[in-house]
Scaffold this motif. Structure first.
Motif, PDB file in Angstrom:
ATOM      1  N   GLU A 212      12.817   0.976  20.809  1.00 12.79           N
ATOM      2  CA  GLU A 212      12.532   1.754  19.608  1.00 12.79           C
ATOM      3  C   GLU A 212      11.022   1.927  19.422  1.00 12.79           C
ATOM      4  OE1 GLU A 212      13.497   1.255  14.825  1.00 12.79           O
ATOM      5  OE2 GLU A 212      13.240  -0.528  16.083  1.00 12.79           O
ATOM      6  N   ARG A 213      10.592   3.137  19.053  1.00 15.24           N
ATOM      7  CA  ARG A 213       9.188   3.382  18.747  1.00 15.24           C
ATOM      8  C   ARG A 213       8.816   2.624  17.473  1.00 15.24           C
ATOM      9  NH1 ARG A 213       5.339   7.688  19.098  1.00 15.24           N
ATOM     10  NH2 ARG A 213       3.484   6.959  17.999  1.00 15.24           N
ATOM     11  N   LEU A 214       7.727   1.875  17.520  1.00 15.65           N
ATOM     12  CA  LEU A 214       7.274   1.121  16.365  1.00 15.65           C
ATOM     13  C   LEU A 214       6.445   2.005  15.440  1.00 15.65           C
ATOM     14  CD1 LEU A 214       6.279  -2.162  18.236  1.00 15.65           C
ATOM     15  CD2 LEU A 214       8.403  -1.683  17.001  1.00 15.65           C
ATOM     16  N   ARG A 215       6.343   1.597  14.201  1.00 16.78           N
ATOM     17  CA  ARG A 215       5.615   2.384  13.207  1.00 16.78           C
ATOM     18  C   ARG A 215       4.704   1.491  12.368  1.00 16.78           C
ATOM     19  NH1 ARG A 215      10.042   6.464  10.364  1.00 16.78           N
ATOM     20  NH2 ARG A 215      10.928   7.354  12.276  1.00 16.78           N
ATOM     21  N   ASN A 216       3.733   2.121  11.736  1.00 16.73           N
ATOM     22  CA  ASN A 216       2.956   1.434  10.715  1.00 16.73           C
ATOM     23  C   ASN A 216       3.817   1.418   9.458  1.00 16.73           C
ATOM     24  OD1 ASN A 216       1.249   0.505   8.757  1.00 16.73           O
ATOM     25  ND2 ASN A 216      -0.234   2.171   8.933  1.00 16.73           N
TER      26      ASN A 216
ATOM     27  N   PRO B 255       0.797  -1.225   0.000  1.00 13.95           N
ATOM     28  CA  PRO B 255       0.000   0.000   0.000  1.00 13.95           C
ATOM     29  C   PRO B 255       0.834   1.281   0.000  1.00 13.95           C
ATOM     30  CG  PRO B 255      -0.993  -1.582   1.455  1.00 13.95           C
ATOM     31  CD  PRO B 255       0.308  -2.191   1.003  1.00 13.95           C
ATOM     32  N   LEU B 256       0.536   2.151  -0.958  1.00 12.47           N
ATOM     33  CA  LEU B 256       1.228   3.427  -1.038  1.00 12.47           C
ATOM     34  C   LEU B 256       0.249   4.590  -1.081  1.00 12.47           C
ATOM     35  CD1 LEU B 256       0.774   4.160  -4.255  1.00 12.47           C
ATOM     36  CD2 LEU B 256       2.753   2.697  -4.556  1.00 12.47           C
ATOM     37  N   GLN B 257      -1.057   4.313  -0.851  1.00 11.29           N
ATOM     38  CA  GLN B 257      -1.983   5.413  -0.635  1.00 11.29           C
ATOM     39  C   GLN B 257      -1.697   5.985   0.749  1.00 11.29           C
ATOM     40  OE1 GLN B 257      -3.050   2.306  -1.596  1.00 11.29           O
ATOM     41  NE2 GLN B 257      -3.403   2.775  -3.750  1.00 11.29           N
ATOM     42  N   ALA B 258      -1.922   7.277   0.904  1.00  6.84           N
ATOM     43  CA  ALA B 258      -1.497   8.001   2.099  1.00  6.84           C
ATOM     44  C   ALA B 258      -1.917   7.286   3.382  1.00  6.84           C
ATOM     45  CB  ALA B 258      -2.071   9.417   2.081  1.00  6.84           C
ATOM     46  N   PHE B 259      -0.968   7.175   4.312  1.00  6.88           N
ATOM     47  CA  PHE B 259      -1.225   6.577   5.619  1.00  6.88           C
ATOM     48  C   PHE B 259      -0.334   7.278   6.640  1.00  6.88           C
ATOM     49  CE2 PHE B 259       2.307   4.236   3.833  1.00  6.88           C
ATOM     50  CZ  PHE B 259       3.164   4.002   4.899  1.00  6.88           C
ATOM     51  N   ASN B 260      -0.570   6.984   7.917  1.00  7.03           N
ATOM     52  CA  ASN B 260       0.189   7.613   8.994  1.00  7.03           C
ATOM     53  C   ASN B 260       1.151   6.601   9.615  1.00  7.03           C
ATOM     54  OD1 ASN B 260       1.212   9.056  11.113  1.00  7.03           O
ATOM     55  ND2 ASN B 260      -0.690   9.149  12.277  1.00  7.03           N
ATOM     56  N   PRO B 261       2.448   6.719   9.361  1.00  7.44           N
ATOM     57  CA  PRO B 261       3.399   5.766   9.948  1.00  7.44           C
ATOM     58  C   PRO B 261       3.460   5.823  11.468  1.00  7.44           C
ATOM     59  CG  PRO B 261       4.402   7.036   8.151  1.00  7.44           C
ATOM     60  CD  PRO B 261       3.111   7.689   8.489  1.00  7.44           C
ATOM     61  N   TYR B 262       3.008   6.928  12.053  1.00  8.54           N
ATOM     62  CA  TYR B 262       3.195   7.143  13.492  1.00  8.54           C
ATOM     63  C   TYR B 262       1.962   6.792  14.319  1.00  8.54           C
ATOM     64  CZ  TYR B 262       7.203   9.577  11.656  1.00  8.54           C
ATOM     65  OH  TYR B 262       8.358   9.884  10.976  1.00  8.54           O
ATOM     66  N   GLU B 263       0.997   6.113  13.707  1.00  6.70           N
ATOM     67  CA  GLU B 263      -0.213   5.782  14.459  1.00  6.70           C
ATOM     68  C   GLU B 263       0.031   4.679  15.482  1.00  6.70           C
ATOM     69  OE1 GLU B 263      -3.101   4.504  11.636  1.00  6.70           O
ATOM     70  OE2 GLU B 263      -2.142   2.588  11.258  1.00  6.70           O
TER      71      GLU B 263
ATOM     72  N   ASN C 205      -3.426   1.011   6.516  1.00  6.90           N
ATOM     73  CA  ASN C 205      -4.426   1.828   7.197  1.00  6.90           C
ATOM     74  C   ASN C 205      -4.551   3.140   6.430  1.00  6.90           C
ATOM     75  OD1 ASN C 205      -5.729   0.565   9.274  1.00  6.90           O
ATOM     76  ND2 ASN C 205      -4.692   1.627  10.927  1.00  6.90           N
ATOM     77  N   THR C 206      -5.288   3.083   5.348  1.00 11.70           N
ATOM     78  CA  THR C 206      -5.309   4.193   4.405  1.00 11.70           C
ATOM     79  C   THR C 206      -6.076   5.389   4.950  1.00 11.70           C
ATOM     80  OG1 THR C 206      -5.268   2.550   2.636  1.00 11.70           O
ATOM     81  CG2 THR C 206      -5.830   4.801   2.017  1.00 11.70           C
ATOM     82  N   ILE C 207      -5.552   6.579   4.632  1.00  9.66           N
ATOM     83  CA  ILE C 207      -6.191   7.841   5.008  1.00  9.66           C
ATOM     84  C   ILE C 207      -6.862   8.485   3.803  1.00  9.66           C
ATOM     85  CG2 ILE C 207      -5.767  10.191   5.853  1.00  9.66           C
ATOM     86  CD1 ILE C 207      -3.355   9.000   7.379  1.00  9.66           C
ATOM     87  N   ALA C 208      -6.169   8.506   2.672  1.00  9.60           N
ATOM     88  CA  ALA C 208      -6.696   9.129   1.455  1.00  9.60           C
ATOM     89  C   ALA C 208      -6.398   8.187   0.285  1.00  9.60           C
ATOM     90  CB  ALA C 208      -6.064  10.495   1.223  1.00  9.60           C
ATOM     91  N   PHE C 209      -7.450   7.693  -0.358  1.00  6.75           N
ATOM     92  CA  PHE C 209      -7.311   6.595  -1.310  1.00  6.75           C
ATOM     93  C   PHE C 209      -6.848   7.025  -2.700  1.00  6.75           C
ATOM     94  CE2 PHE C 209      -9.973   4.782   1.979  1.00  6.75           C
ATOM     95  CZ  PHE C 209      -9.503   3.481   2.079  1.00  6.75           C
ATOM     96  N   GLN C 210      -6.727   8.329  -2.947  1.00  7.25           N
ATOM     97  CA  GLN C 210      -6.218   8.777  -4.241  1.00  7.25           C
ATOM     98  C   GLN C 210      -4.887   9.510  -4.113  1.00  7.25           C
ATOM     99  OE1 GLN C 210      -9.033  10.844  -6.759  1.00  7.25           O
ATOM    100  NE2 GLN C 210     -10.727   9.527  -6.170  1.00  7.25           N
ATOM    101  N   ALA C 211      -4.315   9.523  -2.937  1.00  8.42           N
ATOM    102  CA  ALA C 211      -3.101  10.301  -2.699  1.00  8.42           C
ATOM    103  C   ALA C 211      -1.899   9.391  -2.490  1.00  8.42           C
ATOM    104  CB  ALA C 211      -3.293  11.200  -1.463  1.00  8.42           C
ATOM    105  N   PRO C 212      -0.874   9.489  -3.340  1.00  7.83           N
ATOM    106  CA  PRO C 212       0.353   8.734  -3.075  1.00  7.83           C
ATOM    107  C   PRO C 212       0.972   9.177  -1.750  1.00  7.83           C
ATOM    108  CG  PRO C 212       0.398   9.731  -5.269  1.00  7.83           C
ATOM    109  CD  PRO C 212      -0.762  10.317  -4.537  1.00  7.83           C
ATOM    110  N   HIS C 213       1.490   8.226  -1.000  1.00  3.04           N
ATOM    111  CA  HIS C 213       2.052   8.525   0.309  1.00  3.04           C
ATOM    112  C   HIS C 213       3.201   9.529   0.182  1.00  3.04           C
ATOM    113  CE1 HIS C 213       3.165   8.038   4.438  1.00  3.04           C
ATOM    114  NE2 HIS C 213       4.312   7.444   4.168  1.00  3.04           N
TER     115      HIS C 213
END
Length: 724
Positions: free
Chosen positions: A248-252, A230-238, A257-265
């Motif tokens: 170490e802080r874990l990341r997505n 998945p490369l549609q926009a998502f939040n790595p820090y959720e 977990n898509t935020i915007a389905f037409q936006a490249p991350h």
């Protein structure tokens, strides 16, 4: 209705500066003290230019008030201007719209929507929440976005915004490649993980442009399609957990977990200017097409990043919660067939149209060649969560005129118990064949009674697909994928080792059908390592000898390891990254995989789009008779293309822990058997580049050591004798 906070009037800011421009360098543009605006148009949804105006259109059926927030600079938290949309002039049906005069590419925007906050009726409107446009084509997000800054005016940088983008890009003569399914060898990879490691030696590590630098490698390997996670926009820090071992802080990391389905991350862009990720994604696609490699996107329409009722309000929940999500009978809670807190209401007409619009955008504007749909069984559930025989959305996608030529791949199951492998609706839909994965793993592990199942998988899984009118190419065959062990770990670990995920090793599958062959994890024992290497060859060769469409997990070809982690979704580190130093360490295995891909291409009988007929393939036991499918483990088969000019093949499989002597069948054309592949011998003798080997000394018998595979090719007797 709750009162909207009016403490954010349209502020008069004298001159702001926006950085815009294509990748050749951003330019500065002044921003007026206040944009003029007019009624606008309800279609199309999202933001589209109409002359010098930018038209904004947003769906909200139950919303009672909508405000458009315009930001003078993408980094600003407070808006430059707030435009209240009068429902009498700026609403047509359920669409709110406004035309902003003089708006330009690079302008940042968001929405606020008021309406009833009545969870018992499914409504969760919050007038303070800053909402992203579902049709946004680019986002600008805070560097460490924690999903905590929902309201405008919070700490600097906590609010994500959409960016107005332009569609112009010089595609040249780029067109969809339209490879036949039989020509595909799919390579599954992660944009960031592919090149972020220092060993990748690319100019822009971890980005779309980094993928371009790896194209010569892809060509060398021989793949014909790149399937990107998945490369549609998502939040790595959720993800809020920490690695209990390193702190170490874990990341997505995976991005499911898509935020915007037409936006490249945006995180996969270089950051050259706000929104550069759109152009850079297009440059990547164009370059891959020039190399004759298709681009397939892993899309996640089954759930969103808003989670359950305790999750953040990002867009859909604040725009019309009861429309976009499947709700329980109490309307307060979400049906959770995704295992991620919510389930998208995919077969609501409004949501169906939205998903179709997203797919069309990626095909028309971004030139992608196809899609892999995560947990696709959810797309076949109705508004009550029930599976329906002819799901409207699946039929709509398959029959849409714009999407008619794109490749459609379903992960044909979900977390709600729907397992539709072989039964996924629609002839156009191909499927990740999870049965293939499990049966091939179990066969080579030596599990009893697996010979019949293995033979069926090698022949294209007719037992799974033929009854529904599908063909072998409807089966996406794989032994490993992002979800589970890598190939190296599959033969190195008997159990998962996910402690670094911070979930006490509870996450990830417990049914891996793996083995360690004497030691858990890395070892210096040469005997164990020899068996592991042979088993990796057996599994990879089986995949590339099988009818159906092979998919290789990126990095398997040079023995990438995740240290026994079979669920590395939160590991944005060396557990997941491609360590390209392994390519030098394991060059011989890479060469084996490369040559097996080339072997498949030279023998189209292996990849035909039809099932084998009885006269095309003959199975036999080591003794030469009819196999006992329950008792026998070792198998052989002769393959020929009846009426064709292709060379007949003889495949021999020994998954047992003991060596076996096979009685060889007669050649089919009066020639001689020539060994082309032998997983029991060391490189480079394990596979011939062009089947230029010598005929077998004994044309009647061949000994196969334990856990090995041999491929024989029939050659002309005279030519073979000349080489002997």
């Amino acid at each position: 209705m709750r009162k909207v906070d009016d403490t954010l009037p349209a502020r008069r800011v004298f001159l702001g500066v926006l950085r815009i421009g294509p990748g050749r360098g951003p330019a500065a543009m002044t921003v007026p003290a206040k944009f003029d605006y007019s009624t606008g148009s309800p279609l199309p949804l999202g933001v589209h230019f109409q002359g010098t105006d930018a038209n904004f259109a947003l769906f909200s059926r139950h919303g009672s008030r909508v405000r458009l927030l315009l930001f003078a600079d993408p980094s600003h938290t407070r808006p430059h201007q707030v435009i209240d949309l009068d429902p009498h002039h700026h609403r047509t049906g359920d669409i709110w719209h406004v035309a902003v005069h003089g708006a330009h590419r690079g302008l940042a925007y968001a929405f606020q929507v008021d309406g009833p906050h009545e969870p018992h009726l499914g409504h969760r409107f919050d007038p303070q929440a800053v909402l992203l446009d579902p049709y946004a084509t680019a986002l600008v997000t805070p560097e460490h976005w924690e999903f905590s800054g929902a309201a405008v005016g919070g700490p600097e940088g906590v609010v994500a915004k959409a960016l107005v983008t332009a569609d112009h890009f010089d595609w040249g003569h780029d067109r969809p490649l339209k490879h036949h399914w039989s020509e595909l060898v799919i390579y599954e990879a992660h944009v960031r993980g592919l090149s972020i490691h220092p060993s990748s030696a690319v100019r822009h590590p971890g980005t779309y442009l980094g993928v371009i630098d790896k194209i010569p490698y892809f060509k060398r390997l021989g793949i014909t399609a790149l399937e990107l996670m998945p490369l549609q926009a998502f939040n790595p820090y959720e993800v809020t957990r920490y690695n209990p071992v390193t702190g170490e802080r874990l990341r997505n990391y995976w991005g499911y977990n898509t935020i915007a389905f037409q936006a490249p991350h945006a995180g996969y862009g270089t950051g050259a200017y706000p929104g550069c990720q759109v152009e850079e994604f297009k440059r990547m696609v164009k370059a891959l097409h020039e190399a004759d490699i298709e681009v397939l996107l892993d899309v996640v329409f089954n759930h969103t990043a808003e989670g359950d009722e305790t999750g953040p309000i990002l867009n859909f929940r604040g725009l019309d919660n009861s429309i976009y999500y499947l709700l329980e009978e109490d309307r307060r809670h979400y049906r959770n067939y995704s295992g991620c807190g919510n389930t998208v209401n995919c077969n609501h007409p409004v949501v169906r149209s939205y998903i179709l619009d997203c797919l069309r955008y990626w095909v028309v504007e971004m030139h992608v060649d196809g899609f892999r749909f995560d947990l696709a069984s959810i797309l076949g559930r109705d508004r009550n969560g029930h599976l329906v025989p002819n799901p409207p959305l699946l039929e709509l996608i398959a029959e849409d005129p714009i999407l008619r030529d794109v490749k459609l791949i379903a992960e044909a199951w979900d977390a709600g118990g729907a397992y539709l492998v072989g039964r996924f609706p629609g002839e156009r839909w191909c499927e990740w064949n999870g049965v293939y994965r499990d049966d091939v793993r179990r066969y080579w592990r030596g599990d009893p009674g697996m010979a019949g199942a293995f033979a069926s998988r090698l022949c294209g899984s007719a037992d799974i697909y033929e009854h529904s009118g599908k063909a072998p190419v409807n089966s996406i065959n794989f032994v490993t994928c992002h979800d589970g062990f890598t190939l190296n770990d599959l033969v190195s670990y008997a159990c998962k080792h996910n402690s670094a995920n911070g979930e006490d090793n509870r996450d990830g599958s417990d049914h891996n059908f793996s083995a360690n062959y004497g030691c858990e994890g890395p070892t210096g024992d040469h005997g164990i390592n020899a068996v592991r290497r042979r088993q990796m060859k057996n599994l990879m060769a089986s995949l590339l000898l099988s009818r159906g469409v092979p998919m290789i997990l990126g990095g398997d070809e040079f023995c990438r390891t995740q240290r026994g982690n079979n669920n590395a979704y939160c590991q944005d580190n060396e557990i997941s990254w491609f360590d390209w130093r392994l390519l030098d360490e394991n060059r011989s295995f890479f060469e084996f995989v490369r040559k097996m891909i080339a072997f498949r291409a030279r023998h189209p009988v292996l990849s035909r789009e039809q099932f084998y007929r009885p006269e095309d393939i003959l199975w036999f036991s080591p003794a030469g008779g009819q196999p006992d499918w329950q008792a026998d483990a070792a198998l052989g088969c002769c393959i020929r293309a009846v009426g064709g000019e292709e060379q007949p093949l003889c495949l021999l499989f020994n998954p047992t822990a003991e060596g076996l002597c096979f009685r060889l069948p007669d050649t089919l054309r009066g020639g001689v058997w020539i060994k082309a592949v032998d997983t029991a011998v060391e490189s480079p003798c394990d596979i011939c580049e062009l089947e230029g080997g010598s005929p077998l000394p004994d044309q009647r018998r061949l000994f196969l050591p334990d856990r090995s595979l041999v491929v024989l090719v029939e050659g002309a007797a005279t030519a073979a004798a000349a080489r002997a």
